[in-house]
Design a protein around this motif. Structure first.
Motif, PDB file in Angstrom:
ATOM      1  N   ILE A  49       0.840  -1.203   0.000  1.00 42.40           N
ATOM      2  CA  ILE A  49       0.000   0.000   0.000  1.00 42.40           C
ATOM      3  C   ILE A  49       0.871   1.247   0.000  1.00 42.40           C
ATOM      4  CG2 ILE A  49      -1.589   1.363   1.414  1.00 42.40           C
ATOM      5  CD1 ILE A  49      -2.942  -0.879  -0.052  1.00 42.40           C
ATOM      6  N   ARG A  50       1.948   1.236   0.787  1.00 41.21           N
ATOM      7  CA  ARG A  50       2.843   2.386   0.845  1.00 41.21           C
ATOM      8  C   ARG A  50       3.516   2.626  -0.506  1.00 41.21           C
ATOM      9  NH1 ARG A  50       7.737   2.420   5.088  1.00 41.21           N
ATOM     10  NH2 ARG A  50       8.379   0.702   3.713  1.00 41.21           N
ATOM     11  N   ALA A  51       3.919   1.556  -1.186  1.00 42.80           N
ATOM     12  CA  ALA A  51       4.567   1.698  -2.502  1.00 42.80           C
ATOM     13  C   ALA A  51       3.599   2.293  -3.520  1.00 42.80           C
ATOM     14  CB  ALA A  51       5.078   0.338  -2.979  1.00 42.80           C
ATOM     15  N   VAL A  52       2.350   1.817  -3.501  1.00 43.38           N
ATOM     16  CA  VAL A  52       1.346   2.357  -4.424  1.00 43.38           C
ATOM     17  C   VAL A  52       1.082   3.821  -4.115  1.00 43.38           C
ATOM     18  CG1 VAL A  52      -1.071   2.218  -5.142  1.00 43.38           C
ATOM     19  CG2 VAL A  52       0.261   0.123  -4.850  1.00 43.38           C
ATOM     20  N   SER A  53       0.961   4.160  -2.845  1.00 41.17           N
ATOM     21  CA  SER A  53       0.709   5.549  -2.445  1.00 41.17           C
ATOM     22  C   SER A  53       1.844   6.459  -2.901  1.00 41.17           C
ATOM     23  CB  SER A  53       0.531   5.642  -0.934  1.00 41.17           C
ATOM     24  OG  SER A  53      -0.600   4.916  -0.512  1.00 41.17           O
ATOM     25  N   ARG A  54       3.066   5.973  -2.776  1.00 39.88           N
ATOM     26  CA  ARG A  54       4.213   6.777  -3.205  1.00 39.88           C
ATOM     27  C   ARG A  54       4.233   6.948  -4.725  1.00 39.88           C
ATOM     28  NH1 ARG A  54       9.152   4.384   0.600  1.00 39.88           N
ATOM     29  NH2 ARG A  54       8.670   5.656   2.454  1.00 39.88           N
ATOM     30  N   ALA A  55       3.894   5.889  -5.450  1.00 37.29           N
ATOM     31  CA  ALA A  55       3.849   5.996  -6.921  1.00 37.29           C
ATOM     32  C   ALA A  55       2.781   6.998  -7.348  1.00 37.29           C
ATOM     33  CB  ALA A  55       3.566   4.625  -7.536  1.00 37.29           C
ATOM     34  N   ILE A  56       1.634   6.993  -6.674  1.00 34.97           N
ATOM     35  CA  ILE A  56       0.570   7.947  -6.977  1.00 34.97           C
ATOM     36  C   ILE A  56       1.043   9.363  -6.680  1.00 34.97           C
ATOM     37  CG2 ILE A  56      -1.727   8.740  -6.272  1.00 34.97           C
ATOM     38  CD1 ILE A  56      -2.469   5.790  -5.872  1.00 34.97           C
ATOM     39  N   ALA A  57       1.779   9.522  -5.581  1.00 32.10           N
ATOM     40  CA  ALA A  57       2.303  10.840  -5.236  1.00 32.10           C
ATOM     41  C   ALA A  57       3.255  11.351  -6.320  1.00 32.10           C
ATOM     42  CB  ALA A  57       3.019  10.781  -3.884  1.00 32.10           C
ATOM     43  N   VAL A  58       4.076  10.453  -6.864  1.00 26.70           N
ATOM     44  CA  VAL A  58       4.988  10.838  -7.949  1.00 26.70           C
ATOM     45  C   VAL A  58       4.197  11.300  -9.169  1.00 26.70           C
ATOM     46  CG1 VAL A  58       6.665   9.957  -9.616  1.00 26.70           C
ATOM     47  CG2 VAL A  58       6.910   9.401  -7.181  1.00 26.70           C
ATOM     48  N   LEU A  59       3.177  10.532  -9.555  1.00 28.31           N
ATOM     49  CA  LEU A  59       2.362  10.912 -10.708  1.00 28.31           C
ATOM     50  C   LEU A  59       1.651  12.240 -10.459  1.00 28.31           C
ATOM     51  CD1 LEU A  59       0.822   7.442 -11.642  1.00 28.31           C
ATOM     52  CD2 LEU A  59       2.569   8.695 -12.913  1.00 28.31           C
ATOM     53  N   ASN A  60       1.095  12.412  -9.260  1.00 31.84           N
ATOM     54  CA  ASN A  60       0.382  13.648  -8.941  1.00 31.84           C
ATOM     55  C   ASN A  60       1.298  14.865  -8.938  1.00 31.84           C
ATOM     56  OD1 ASN A  60      -2.119  12.453  -8.669  1.00 31.84           O
ATOM     57  ND2 ASN A  60      -1.934  12.122  -6.473  1.00 31.84           N
ATOM     58  N   SER A  61       2.589  14.655  -8.721  1.00 29.45           N
ATOM     59  CA  SER A  61       3.524  15.783  -8.688  1.00 29.45           C
ATOM     60  C   SER A  61       3.673  16.454 -10.045  1.00 29.45           C
ATOM     61  CB  SER A  61       4.898  15.318  -8.194  1.00 29.45           C
ATOM     62  OG  SER A  61       5.596  14.572  -9.185  1.00 29.45           O
ATOM     63  N   PHE A  62       3.223  15.776 -11.113  1.00 32.13           N
ATOM     64  CA  PHE A  62       3.335  16.337 -12.458  1.00 32.13           C
ATOM     65  C   PHE A  62       2.134  17.213 -12.834  1.00 32.13           C
ATOM     66  CE2 PHE A  62       6.430  13.011 -12.611  1.00 32.13           C
ATOM     67  CZ  PHE A  62       7.411  13.483 -13.466  1.00 32.13           C
ATOM     68  N   ALA A  63       1.160  17.339 -11.945  1.00 30.76           N
ATOM     69  CA  ALA A  63      -0.013  18.157 -12.239  1.00 30.76           C
ATOM     70  C   ALA A  63       0.408  19.590 -12.533  1.00 30.76           C
ATOM     71  CB  ALA A  63      -0.982  18.121 -11.054  1.00 30.76           C
ATOM     72  N   GLY A  64       0.019  20.086 -13.704  1.00 32.61           N
ATOM     73  CA  GLY A  64       0.341  21.448 -14.102  1.00 32.61           C
ATOM     74  C   GLY A  64       1.774  21.661 -14.530  1.00 32.61           C
ATOM     75  N   LYS A  65       2.557  20.577 -14.663  1.00 34.28           N
ATOM     76  CA  LYS A  65       3.964  20.704 -15.041  1.00 34.28           C
ATOM     77  C   LYS A  65       4.234  19.878 -16.293  1.00 34.28           C
ATOM     78  CE  LYS A  65       5.106  20.923 -10.127  1.00 34.28           C
ATOM     79  NZ  LYS A  65       5.720  20.200  -8.998  1.00 34.28           N
ATOM     80  N   ASP A  66       5.024  20.443 -17.193  1.00 34.78           N
ATOM     81  CA  ASP A  66       5.358  19.720 -18.417  1.00 34.78           C
ATOM     82  C   ASP A  66       6.436  18.676 -18.158  1.00 34.78           C
ATOM     83  OD1 ASP A  66       5.285  19.297 -21.311  1.00 34.78           O
ATOM     84  OD2 ASP A  66       7.296  20.171 -21.291  1.00 34.78           O
ATOM     85  N   ALA A  67       7.428  19.024 -17.344  1.00 34.93           N
ATOM     86  CA  ALA A  67       8.536  18.108 -17.081  1.00 34.93           C
ATOM     87  C   ALA A  67       9.174  18.461 -15.741  1.00 34.93           C
ATOM     88  CB  ALA A  67       9.576  18.170 -18.196  1.00 34.93           C
ATOM     89  N   GLN A  68       9.870  17.473 -15.135  1.00 35.91           N
ATOM     90  CA  GLN A  68      10.551  17.678 -13.863  1.00 35.91           C
ATOM     91  C   GLN A  68      11.854  16.888 -13.836  1.00 35.91           C
ATOM     92  OE1 GLN A  68       7.861  18.086 -10.160  1.00 35.91           O
ATOM     93  NE2 GLN A  68       6.934  16.384 -11.285  1.00 35.91           N
ATOM     94  N   THR A  69      12.806  17.390 -13.069  1.00 38.66           N
ATOM     95  CA  THR A  69      14.016  16.633 -12.798  1.00 38.66           C
ATOM     96  C   THR A  69      13.766  15.698 -11.614  1.00 38.66           C
ATOM     97  OG1 THR A  69      14.856  18.276 -11.245  1.00 38.66           O
ATOM     98  CG2 THR A  69      15.435  18.564 -13.582  1.00 38.66           C
ATOM     99  N   LEU A  70      14.705  14.797 -11.379  1.00 35.75           N
ATOM    100  CA  LEU A  70      14.612  13.913 -10.222  1.00 35.75           C
ATOM    101  C   LEU A  70      14.506  14.721  -8.935  1.00 35.75           C
ATOM    102  CD1 LEU A  70      14.859  11.196  -8.705  1.00 35.75           C
ATOM    103  CD2 LEU A  70      17.355  11.428  -8.945  1.00 35.75           C
ATOM    104  N   ALA A  71      15.340  15.761  -8.814  1.00 39.44           N
ATOM    105  CA  ALA A  71      15.332  16.574  -7.600  1.00 39.44           C
ATOM    106  C   ALA A  71      13.991  17.267  -7.392  1.00 39.44           C
ATOM    107  CB  ALA A  71      16.454  17.615  -7.660  1.00 39.44           C
ATOM    108  N   GLU A  72      13.382  17.727  -8.479  1.00 39.70           N
ATOM    109  CA  GLU A  72      12.090  18.415  -8.370  1.00 39.70           C
ATOM    110  C   GLU A  72      10.987  17.450  -7.940  1.00 39.70           C
ATOM    111  OE1 GLU A  72      12.022  20.001 -12.300  1.00 39.70           O
ATOM    112  OE2 GLU A  72      12.752  21.983 -11.677  1.00 39.70           O
ATOM    113  N   VAL A  73      10.993  16.239  -8.484  1.00 43.47           N
ATOM    114  CA  VAL A  73       9.996  15.243  -8.077  1.00 43.47           C
ATOM    115  C   VAL A  73      10.204  14.881  -6.608  1.00 43.47           C
ATOM    116  CG1 VAL A  73       9.087  12.922  -8.480  1.00 43.47           C
ATOM    117  CG2 VAL A  73       9.798  14.324 -10.418  1.00 43.47           C
TER     118      VAL A  73
END
Length: 259
Positions: free
Chosen positions: A14-38
């Motif tokens: 559950i924690r792994a899925v939640s973290r993956a969702i958080a990564v995907l959600n971090s792209f909201a309104g953004k075209d691209a991100q670096t590792l540090a930004e994510v």
């Protein structure tokens, strides 16, 4: 296996899925991100963030631009989004008219929308008597400087969105594709002036695409309806032959949407 091992494993999953969702959600309104930004956006350490990003890249939910080490949302996200129904299922409402158009003209018919800076194909219909155009699959995108519907959808976007997208490097599909920002701006102005786009040979030689918009009450594009076929079939005396029939289909779809 101890009595507590299964619940512990479950919690880790559950924690792994939640973290993956958080990564995907971090792209909201953004075209691209670096590792540090994510990492900063999610609050996860860089090692965990990197592992999650690589897993998502492997499954096409995230794409990595190796030239600048930036991540962006991948093709799988668009494929899923193309299957999401809203209160008015555009494809369902448009399907009868698009099937009729494909059968009548013996062409390939496309229904597309502008989404997150891309022209996305929602539906494609083909009549067996004509040439089947394969280059734009359902859920797929085309460069906004090529084809009928992509340029048409771009032409009706807000000026700031046009400025942003026109400033990006343009991918030519052949020698006829527009790659100059000034040339593309001129073409977009012409599209808005006449209300359609006729793209000859700029995706595939010998093929012409014709596109018209379905506009809402504020003159904003809901979608584009386009057809593609052999150029001699589509163009006579320098003019697009099926233009009025295509506009009739767009008006019908607009009416089905209650506009």
């Amino acid at each position: 296996m101890t009595p507590d091992s299964k619940p512990s494993s479950f919690k880790q999953n559950i924690r792994a899925v939640s973290r993956a969702i958080a990564v995907l959600n971090s792209f909201a309104g953004k075209d691209a991100q670096t590792l540090a930004e994510v990492s900063a956006a999610t609050g996860l350490d860089k090692g965990t963030t990197r592992r999650l990003l690589l897993t998502l890249v492997e499954n096409n939910y995230i794409a990595l631009d190796a030239a600048n080490n930036q991540y962006r949302l991948g093709r799988a996200i668009r494929d899923l989004a193309s299957n999401v129904s809203d209160s008015q299922d555009l494809r369902t409402l448009a399907q009868p008219a698009l099937l009729e158009l494909a059968s009548e003209l013996s062409v390939t018919v496309f229904l597309s929308v502008f989404k997150e800076g891309a022209a996305v194909c929602l539906a494609r219909y083909h009549d067996m008597r004509g040439l089947e155009v394969h280059w734009w699959p359902v859920g797929g995108t085309l460069p906004l400087n090529c084809g009928g519907a992509p340029k048409l959808l771009l032409a009706y976007q807000p000026e700031e969105e046009i400025a942003r997208l026109v400033s990006e490097p343009m991918q030519p599909l052949n020698e006829n594709s527009i790659v100059s920002p000034d040339d593309l701006r001129q073409r977009l102005a012409l599209i808005r002036e006449r209300g359609f786009e006729c793209a000859v040979d700029d995706v595939a030689i010998g093929i012409t695409a014709l596109a018209v918009p379905v506009l809402d009450a504020d003159n904003k594009p809901i979608c584009a309806v386009s057809i593609a076929g052999l150029t001699p079939q589509m163009i006579k005396n320098g003019e697009p032959v099926p233009l009025e029939r295509l506009r009739q289909t767009a008006r019908h779809i607009r009416g089905r949407l209650g506009l």
